[in-house]
Design a protein around this motif. Structure first.
Motif, PDB file in Angstrom:
ATOM      1  N   VAL A 292      37.548  32.570  37.748  1.00  0.00           N
ATOM      2  CA  VAL A 292      36.493  33.280  37.011  1.00  0.00           C
ATOM      3  C   VAL A 292      35.422  33.790  37.965  1.00  0.00           C
ATOM      4  O   VAL A 292      34.945  34.927  37.848  1.00  0.00           O
ATOM      5  CB  VAL A 292      35.891  32.365  35.931  1.00  0.00           C
ATOM      6  N   LEU A 293      35.018  32.964  38.930  1.00  0.00           N
ATOM      7  CA  LEU A 293      33.985  33.370  39.874  1.00  0.00           C
ATOM      8  C   LEU A 293      34.503  34.383  40.892  1.00  0.00           C
ATOM      9  O   LEU A 293      33.778  35.297  41.305  1.00  0.00           O
ATOM     10  CB  LEU A 293      33.424  32.144  40.602  1.00  0.00           C
TER      11      LEU A 293
ATOM     12  N   GLU B  12      25.156  35.891  46.570  1.00  0.00           N
ATOM     13  CA  GLU B  12      26.373  35.928  47.369  1.00  0.00           C
ATOM     14  C   GLU B  12      27.248  34.734  47.032  1.00  0.00           C
ATOM     15  O   GLU B  12      26.761  33.609  46.904  1.00  0.00           O
ATOM     16  CB  GLU B  12      26.029  35.911  48.858  1.00  0.00           C
ATOM     17  N   LEU B  13      28.534  34.997  46.866  1.00  0.00           N
ATOM     18  CA  LEU B  13      29.477  33.919  46.603  1.00  0.00           C
ATOM     19  C   LEU B  13      29.811  33.174  47.893  1.00  0.00           C
ATOM     20  O   LEU B  13      29.830  33.776  48.967  1.00  0.00           O
ATOM     21  CB  LEU B  13      30.768  34.483  46.012  1.00  0.00           C
ATOM     22  N   PRO B  14      30.090  31.890  47.795  1.00  0.00           N
ATOM     23  CA  PRO B  14      30.608  31.174  48.968  1.00  0.00           C
ATOM     24  C   PRO B  14      31.917  31.829  49.420  1.00  0.00           C
ATOM     25  O   PRO B  14      32.709  32.288  48.591  1.00  0.00           O
ATOM     26  CB  PRO B  14      30.842  29.756  48.448  1.00  0.00           C
ATOM     27  N   PRO B  15      32.161  31.894  50.710  1.00  0.00           N
ATOM     28  CA  PRO B  15      33.381  32.553  51.216  1.00  0.00           C
ATOM     29  C   PRO B  15      34.665  32.012  50.592  1.00  0.00           C
ATOM     30  O   PRO B  15      35.634  32.764  50.417  1.00  0.00           O
ATOM     31  CB  PRO B  15      33.330  32.266  52.722  1.00  0.00           C
ATOM     32  N   SER B  16      34.685  30.734  50.232  1.00  0.00           N
ATOM     33  CA  SER B  16      35.899  30.145  49.665  1.00  0.00           C
ATOM     34  C   SER B  16      36.218  30.689  48.273  1.00  0.00           C
ATOM     35  O   SER B  16      37.346  30.555  47.794  1.00  0.00           O
ATOM     36  CB  SER B  16      35.764  28.624  49.599  1.00  0.00           C
ATOM     37  N   LEU B  17      35.224  31.298  47.609  1.00  0.00           N
ATOM     38  CA  LEU B  17      35.426  31.825  46.259  1.00  0.00           C
ATOM     39  C   LEU B  17      35.661  33.328  46.241  1.00  0.00           C
ATOM     40  O   LEU B  17      35.897  33.902  45.180  1.00  0.00           O
ATOM     41  CB  LEU B  17      34.214  31.490  45.375  1.00  0.00           C
ATOM     42  N   VAL B  18      35.582  33.963  47.391  1.00  0.00           N
ATOM     43  CA  VAL B  18      35.799  35.405  47.456  1.00  0.00           C
ATOM     44  C   VAL B  18      37.305  35.664  47.481  1.00  0.00           C
ATOM     45  O   VAL B  18      37.978  35.443  48.488  1.00  0.00           O
ATOM     46  CB  VAL B  18      35.131  36.016  48.701  1.00  0.00           C
ATOM     47  N   LEU B  19      37.845  36.127  46.343  1.00  0.00           N
ATOM     48  CA  LEU B  19      39.291  36.354  46.227  1.00  0.00           C
ATOM     49  C   LEU B  19      39.668  37.809  46.427  1.00  0.00           C
ATOM     50  O   LEU B  19      40.773  38.111  46.892  1.00  0.00           O
ATOM     51  CB  LEU B  19      39.776  35.880  44.854  1.00  0.00           C
TER      52      LEU B  19
ATOM     53  N   TYR C 202      35.350  45.172  39.383  1.00  0.00           N
ATOM     54  CA  TYR C 202      35.119  46.117  38.286  1.00  0.00           C
ATOM     55  C   TYR C 202      36.365  46.220  37.395  1.00  0.00           C
ATOM     56  O   TYR C 202      36.266  46.645  36.252  1.00  0.00           O
ATOM     57  CB  TYR C 202      34.776  47.506  38.833  1.00  0.00           C
ATOM     58  N   VAL C 203      37.522  45.831  37.934  1.00  0.00           N
ATOM     59  CA  VAL C 203      38.774  45.890  37.178  1.00  0.00           C
ATOM     60  C   VAL C 203      39.361  44.504  36.952  1.00  0.00           C
ATOM     61  O   VAL C 203      39.825  44.186  35.849  1.00  0.00           O
ATOM     62  CB  VAL C 203      39.799  46.789  37.903  1.00  0.00           C
ATOM     63  N   THR C 204      39.329  43.640  37.986  1.00  0.00           N
ATOM     64  CA  THR C 204      40.009  42.347  37.872  1.00  0.00           C
ATOM     65  C   THR C 204      39.428  41.481  36.758  1.00  0.00           C
ATOM     66  O   THR C 204      40.163  40.668  36.173  1.00  0.00           O
ATOM     67  CB  THR C 204      39.934  41.579  39.206  1.00  0.00           C
ATOM     68  N   TYR C 205      38.155  41.638  36.452  1.00  0.00           N
ATOM     69  CA  TYR C 205      37.541  40.824  35.393  1.00  0.00           C
ATOM     70  C   TYR C 205      38.228  41.021  34.054  1.00  0.00           C
ATOM     71  O   TYR C 205      38.225  40.122  33.192  1.00  0.00           O
ATOM     72  CB  TYR C 205      36.049  41.171  35.259  1.00  0.00           C
ATOM     73  N   SER C 206      38.821  42.204  33.856  1.00  0.00           N
ATOM     74  CA  SER C 206      39.380  42.546  32.544  1.00  0.00           C
ATOM     75  C   SER C 206      40.673  41.805  32.233  1.00  0.00           C
ATOM     76  O   SER C 206      41.160  41.860  31.100  1.00  0.00           O
ATOM     77  CB  SER C 206      39.622  44.057  32.454  1.00  0.00           C
TER      78      SER C 206
ATOM     79  N   ASN D 175      26.013  35.299  35.719  1.00  0.00           N
ATOM     80  CA  ASN D 175      27.122  34.896  34.860  1.00  0.00           C
ATOM     81  C   ASN D 175      28.274  35.884  35.009  1.00  0.00           C
ATOM     82  O   ASN D 175      28.082  37.095  34.893  1.00  0.00           O
ATOM     83  CB  ASN D 175      26.683  34.858  33.393  1.00  0.00           C
ATOM     84  N   PRO D 176      29.485  35.393  35.244  1.00  0.00           N
ATOM     85  CA  PRO D 176      30.634  36.303  35.392  1.00  0.00           C
ATOM     86  C   PRO D 176      31.037  36.921  34.058  1.00  0.00           C
ATOM     87  O   PRO D 176      31.070  36.247  33.025  1.00  0.00           O
ATOM     88  CB  PRO D 176      31.735  35.404  35.943  1.00  0.00           C
ATOM     89  N   LEU D 177      31.330  38.193  34.093  1.00  0.00           N
ATOM     90  CA  LEU D 177      31.838  38.924  32.930  1.00  0.00           C
ATOM     91  C   LEU D 177      33.354  38.896  32.981  1.00  0.00           C
ATOM     92  O   LEU D 177      33.949  39.214  34.011  1.00  0.00           O
ATOM     93  CB  LEU D 177      31.339  40.366  32.951  1.00  0.00           C
ATOM     94  N   ILE D 178      34.005  38.511  31.870  1.00  0.00           N
ATOM     95  CA  ILE D 178      35.466  38.509  31.797  1.00  0.00           C
ATOM     96  C   ILE D 178      35.902  39.115  30.466  1.00  0.00           C
ATOM     97  O   ILE D 178      35.143  39.128  29.498  1.00  0.00           O
ATOM     98  CB  ILE D 178      36.065  37.091  31.953  1.00  0.00           C
TER      99      ILE D 178
END
Length: 259
Positions: A48-49, A63-70, A77-81, A137-140
């Motif tokens: 999700v993050l 900024e996200l921690p590097p371990s969470l950057v996928l 803009y697209v993967t959240y969907s 908050n992440p949008l999904i």
């Protein structure tokens, strides 16, 4: 408000809506994987993050921690969907995509429909980030993309009969413009009155605006708006230069019946 069940709108340009089916299958597959892992698992939280759209991250406020950057920030803009919170969230989006997506794919063609879908998803994320630029908050969810499909369907097929389940229990066949226009107006109303709620109405509105505009350019040449029929030229009757001689056949005498 209502659940779409079926529309009386046959495909005219394609044999199978394989892009629509593939999008539904991919959404269901991603949900099944996350559901199997458990809603509170580290795997789901990381997904999700890492794949959700986070306005503060995209706008370089956080900024996200590097371990969470996928994936790259712009890809979210697209993967959240493709992520959904629960089966109801997934099901409500997929049934709209199932009922209305095939005709939009038919009107645009497979490749342009896929680009259209992603563009509406991105527009939904953009509108969400525009309204809440510092949100962490992440949008999904596929709601932005589906909202674009609803808007496109309303532009192309407002008169088509659609079976809908009103209030979750009353099945009614209605012209598409009645439930869909009401749905669109409700999204605009909610984005003003429920800004702090759990649902991102802004993402819906962004998808609606994108869908209504893009369908004007993405539809096939000759596909009319608002269920208008295309007038074809009348057949030209070619007259012969010389009159054609006709022969009159005399009526035969009535048959005689033997005794």
């Amino acid at each position: 408000m209502f659940i779409p069940l079926h529309d009386s709108n046959n495909l005219k340009h394609i044999r199978l809506q394989w892009v629509t089916w593939s999008l539904i299958a991919l959404n269901v597959l991603v949900w099944a994987i996350t559901e199997q892992a458990g809603a509170e698992s580290d795997f789901v939280n990381a997904a999700v993050l890492g794949l959700g759209f986070i306005p503060s991250v995209v706008n370089d406020i956080a900024e996200l921690p590097p371990s969470l950057v996928l994936v790259p920030e712009d890809a979210t803009y697209v993967t959240y969907s493709f992520l959904h919170g629960n089966w109801l969230h997934l099901g409500s989006n997929m049934i709209f995509l199932w009922v209305f997506g095939d005709n939009i794919e038919d009107a645009m063609g497979h490749f342009r429909f896929l680009i259209f879908y992603f563009a509406c998803a991105a527009a939904g994320a953009f509108a969400h980030g525009l309204l809440l630029p510092d949100s962490e908050n992440p949008l999904i969810g596929a709601s932005g993309a589906v909202a674009g499909i609803v808007a496109a369907y309303l532009m192309l097929h407002p008169k088509v009969r659609v079976w809908v389940l009103v209030l979750g229990r009353i099945p009614l066949p209605l012209p598409a413009y009645i439930p869909l226009l009401f749905w669109v107006l409700f999204q605009f109303f909610m984005v003003i009155t429920d800004m702090g709620g759990e649902v991102s109405w802004a993402a819906h509105v962004g998808g609606i605006i994108a869908g209504a505009v893009l369908v004007l350019f993405f539809r096939r040449s000759g596909v009319p708006l608002f269920d208008r029929t295309i007038d074809t030229p009348r057949a030209v009757v070619r007259k012969s230069a010389e009159p054609v001689a006709t022969t009159t056949i005399p009526a035969s005498p009535p048959p005689k019946w033997g005794r």
